[in-house]
Each structure stands twice: as structure tokens, then as C-alpha cells.
Design an enzyme around this catalytic site. Structure first.
Site, PDB file in Angstrom:
ATOM      1  N   PRO A  51       0.819  -1.199   0.000  1.00 47.02           N
ATOM      2  CA  PRO A  51       0.000   0.000   0.000  1.00 47.02           C
ATOM      3  C   PRO A  51       0.851   1.246   0.000  1.00 47.02           C
ATOM      4  CG  PRO A  51      -0.267  -1.319   2.007  1.00 47.02           C
ATOM      5  CD  PRO A  51       0.956  -1.764   1.329  1.00 47.02           C
ATOM      6  N   GLU A  52       0.550   2.129  -0.904  1.00 51.76           N
ATOM      7  CA  GLU A  52       1.185   3.432  -0.941  1.00 51.76           C
ATOM      8  C   GLU A  52       0.142   4.432  -0.436  1.00 51.76           C
ATOM      9  OE1 GLU A  52       3.377   4.016  -4.630  1.00 51.76           O
ATOM     10  OE2 GLU A  52       3.262   1.884  -5.042  1.00 51.76           O
TER      11      GLU A  52
END
Length: 271
Positions: free
Chosen positions: A2-3
Site C-alpha cells: 500500500p502506498e
DNA sequence: AAAAGCCCCTGGATGC
DNA sequence: TGCATCCAGGGGCTTT
């Protein structure tokens, strides 16, 4: 995995539902990256006031203290009243009066850490050196230029390092550089003013678009409702090695930078 | 101060 | 089918 967009999408998918909830029970599975830093029992009775985000961290403000949540590479949160039975990779499970919050994280690079507040040493260690929030108003072009000024490392790695601007991970770094027409290997400090301006705009627009798209689901990301994102459909270079550039048709190239893969178009990103 | 490597860990894809 | 190898959305820590 996840960014910033995936973390923000996760936050938006449960922040309102958990706000005001009282903690009833906390269960920890296998060890995550760091220990919780408190007795899980001591959290019982506290209220979850709000959920904020700083970089790729989620901050659950409690009536007393905070929980810092990081999803690492393979983490995802679920929140609901009818979650399935706890599974092999569920390593944090918190029952509240409004539903159950659960972290599923096969690789266990993620973490849930209790801190007393913003001035807690652990909080300072984890959040203190973070760069600017790319979608916030105080992330200005001038400050971005200043941040790159003395960085001789390749721009891709400066973006990933997170001490100039946070939240840009491996997917969005490649995507933003493609949209700005900048070669990922280019030394950050040598990029001209005009091109830094392009990159500044590209970072903001790519991240904002990705949030709109519900994030990117490469293998297993989903928000706290269990819904997948679809930004991966809009990726123009990431994961497209050998495929034609959407702009000019040149084959997209993949290289390694600091043990991570980078994708770019050798024709559209000449310098 | 900045840069470069090294890990932490599991699982899926690929190749022999 | 089995086994080895490589790769994956992150980032703190140690060493140059």
C-alpha cells in the site's frame, strides 16, 4: 503494497464507522514488525475518536493515546460487524462496540504500535523524519524544489525515501516520473525548474487519481469494506515491461534501483 | 547529511 | 509432482 492512495482509501472506508466506538477486546496473532508496546488489555474501555493518516501510517486517536498502524507490503484492514472467523494471517483483531477492526498481513512487515501521543519517543522515531504530505496545501512547488536541491541520488530513489515527500511508493514513483517525462535515474538536484514543476504536478495528480480509483489492487489489496481498487488499469508504465508505451509505442523498460524495480519509457523519458 | 545495502517474512510464479 | 530460485505495493537500521 500500500502506498499513500491505498492507505488513504483504507482510512476513508472505515474512519466514520469506527469513530466513537469503544474497545471491547484486543487479540494479537503472530508478531508483526514491532510489538504493540502496551498490554492489549489496557486498551479495553478506551474510545476511538478519529482516524488520521501521516504518510503511509494510519493514526487511530484514542480517548487516551494513539495506535499507529502500518500496512507494510502485504497488509490490509477490514472493519465490520460480520467478519469471517479469524484466519492464519490475521495478526491484530480489535473488537469494538461498532465493529471489529482486523489487520491481515501475510508477510508481517506491517505493525500496530501504541504510543501515548505525538511527543512519544516511538512516535517521534517513526513519524518524525517524514517528508511533506503531497496532497496537503503546504506541499508547494517551492518547498519541493528546495527538498530536491541537495539530493544527488536518482530522483526515483529520492521519491521513495520519503524524507522529501511521503506516500510515493514503487508504483506511483514510476507513474509520476513517466507523466513528467523524467528519467528515473536522473540525479534529483540536476532536474531543471520546469521539469521539477511537471513532477510536482504529476505526483499530486497521480496520487489524487489513484485515491479516486480506490487505489491499486495488484494482487490482494482491498479497503476495509473488502473492495478492490482499480488504479492498476490506469498504470502506464508500472508492471508493463516490454509492452508498448501508451504515448509513443516504444517498449517499456524495467531496471533495478536499490533492490526495487523501476519502469519507464526510454523515449518519453529521455532525461 | 546523504547514500547504499541489508534485512525482516510469506507466497505466488517460473523453470528445471 | 517436487524443489530451487526469483520476485513482490515498505522502511528502519547499519555502514560508508
Amino acid at each position: 503494497m500500500p502506498e499513500l492512495p491505498e492507505v488513504e482509501v483504507t482510512r476513508l472506508s472505515f474512519a466514520d464507522r469506527i469513530a466513537g466506538a469503544r474497545i471491547l477486546k484486543v487479540h494479537m496473532g503472530k508478531p508483526l514488525r514491532w510489538p504493540l508496546q502496551c498490554d492489549p488489555e489496557s486498551l479495553i474501555g478506551r474510545q476511538v475518536i478519529a482516524v488520521r493518516r501521516r504518510g503511509k501510517y494510519l493514526i487511530l486517536d484514542l480517548s487516551v493515546g494513539q495506535l499507529l498502524v502500518h500496512l507494510g507490503m502485504s497488509g490490509s484492514l477490514s472493519f465490520g460487524t460480520k467478519l469471517p472467523p479469524s484466519g492464519l494471517h490475521d495478526h491484530f483483531d480489535m473488537q469494538t462496540t461498532q465493529g471489529r477492526l482486523r489487520l491481515n498481513d501475510p508477510r508481517r512487515f506491517g505493525a500496530v504500535v501504541y504510543v501515548t501521543g505525538d511527543s512519544d519517543p516511538t512516535s517521534a522515531k517513526l513519524l518524525g523524519k517524514l517528508g511533506m504530505e503531497p496532497l496537503a496545501d503546504d506541499f508547494t512547488l517551492q518547498r519541493f524544489e528546495l527538498g530536491l536541491k541537495h539530493r544527488k541520488a536518482p530522483i526515483k530513489q529520492v521519491l521513495l525515501a520519503g524524507n522529501v515527500v511521503v506516500g510515493v511508493g514503487n508504483i506511483y514513483a514510476s507513474e509520476a516520473l513517466f507523466r513528467a517525462g523524467i528519467r528515473p535515474t536522473r540525479s534529483a538536484s540536476t532536474i531543471g525548474k520546469q521539469r521539477v514543476a511537471s513532477l510536482y504536478g504529476a505526483i499530486r495528480s497521480v496520487l489524487a487519481q489513484a485515491v479516486q480509483a480506490g487505489g491499486a489492487t495488484l494482487r490482494d489489496f482491498s479497503n476495509a469494506h473488502g473492495e478492490h481498487g482499480h488504479f492498476q488499469m490506469q498504470a502506464q508504465v508500472y508492471g508493463r515491461a516490454q509492452e508498448p508505451c501508451v504515448v509513443c509505442g516504444t517498449r517499456i523498460r524495467a531496471i533495478r534501483q536499490g533492490q526495487r524495480s523501476t519502469f519507464f519509457c526510454p523515449s518519453c523519458q529521455k532525461a
